[in-house]
Write a protein that holds these residues in place. Sequence first.
Motif, mmCIF file in Angstrom:
data_model
loop_
_atom_site.group_PDB
_atom_site.id
_atom_site.type_symbol
_atom_site.label_atom_id
_atom_site.label_comp_id
_atom_site.label_asym_id
_atom_site.label_seq_id
_atom_site.Cartn_x
_atom_site.Cartn_y
_atom_site.Cartn_z
ATOM 1 N N ASN A 137 24.728 48.024 37.865
ATOM 2 C CA ASN A 137 26.184 47.977 37.922
ATOM 3 C C ASN A 137 26.585 48.846 39.109
ATOM 4 N N THR A 214 19.690 53.633 39.309
ATOM 5 C CA THR A 214 21.097 54.011 39.103
ATOM 6 C C THR A 214 21.378 55.482 39.398
ATOM 7 N N GLN A 222 27.409 53.522 37.195
ATOM 8 C CA GLN A 222 27.942 53.541 35.837
ATOM 9 C C GLN A 222 27.126 52.710 34.862
ATOM 10 N N GLY A 223 26.150 51.945 35.329
ATOM 11 C CA GLY A 223 25.376 51.137 34.386
ATOM 12 C C GLY A 223 24.253 50.395 35.064
ATOM 13 N N ARG A 234 19.452 49.039 28.518
ATOM 14 C CA ARG A 234 20.707 48.865 29.248
ATOM 15 C C ARG A 234 21.684 49.977 28.868
ATOM 16 N N ASP A 236 26.008 51.151 29.963
ATOM 17 C CA ASP A 236 27.206 50.918 30.767
ATOM 18 C C ASP A 236 28.373 51.665 30.152
ATOM 19 N N THR A 237 29.483 51.734 30.901
ATOM 20 C CA THR A 237 30.645 52.498 30.453
ATOM 21 C C THR A 237 31.634 51.641 29.671
#
Length: 395
Positions: A137, A214, A222-223, A234, A236-237
């Motif tokens: 991401n 990342t 962020q992911g 995985r 993520d936000t």
Amino acid sequence: MQIAYHAKYPQLVCVILLSFNFANAAQIICGENNSSAEFENNFNIILKNLVNNTSSSNRFNTSSYGKTPDKVYGLLQCREDTTAKECFSCSQDANTTIRDVCKNARGGRYLLGNCFIRYENYSFFGILDTKPRVTPNKRNVTEEPDVFKRAVTELFNNLTEIALQSSTRYSSGLTRTTTLYPINGELQCWRDLTSVEDCRTCIGQAIRNLLDVTFTDHGTLQGGAPECGSCFARYDTYPFFNPAPPPPPSPIKLLSPTATKSSNKLGIVLGIVAGSLVMLLLCLFAIRRKFKFALSWKQAVLRKVNLDSEVDSAIGQEQEIIFNLENIKAATSNFHEDNKLGEGGFGSVYKGTMPNGLQIAVKRLSVQSSQGKKQFLNEIKLVAKIQHRNLVNLL
């Protein structure tokens, strides 16, 4: 489209990244293109079997068909948080896409948002495969990246232990750093990987591959979503998995009239015996309490005085606001999961609302926590002294 080499196949393989949005990021890898008509026929049969059986067999199925050298082995698994309808829909999409993209190939794999499909011309079931592919991401963390990194690492450590203890090798969860960055995480090993240690190895490698991409010197993303041949990880936000459903209610057992009468008689007898024992214990307790009441009261007063003095010293405030346990339970709906803000090393934090409308955050120590009074007072002292725009006032 990107062309890349794969260690398993000496020839070129095609890696296609579909990223219409990150939540449905997909990765397709196809093997060498030298399949026969017999292999293609077996391949179509395998795909049909996988799609028809996976959503109705607890989201996982393996199948094989044909004779060597054209025998085909296939695996299809949906994410553990998907419904049967979502699993079937994803299975159909994966089936259609891998058939079109990997046509004439003797092997391939496809990780879609909710499911993973793989086929080969050899048996790969139960064989650990940690070859990584990562879909990042590309949004950067702009506030407190170091705090964000520590939170992601701690979340994955917790999720790993939960997944390894689960029969489905799956876990998901949420933690928070600031109001800007809630962090959602998810892990799962494919169920053909029955060894716990192999699952641990695969998850560990997937997480390392993910954080290498990342967490860099150029920024913190962020992911990301790495996929290995035997697992995926995985974070993520934003939420991308379904919350775990509540456990089903216990079934009600109906008794026959004869069984009901016998149960009633037995219940009366047991009730009389239990009542007698309770009365005896109450009498003994009352006698014992009469002699120890004065001493117990004195010790309790001393303990309260000592604790109050330590809290006053640690916080350094002239006035305290004292909440009793019943008020805290009422404010947080008895520590309901919907009010859970996050989880740390010593316990969970819940949001709540007092009768006067005051919004509070409550830390509830875990029963496994080793935190004692000294650590508790140190934490109060530390939080009370910190002044930051992202920290609420300590009550």
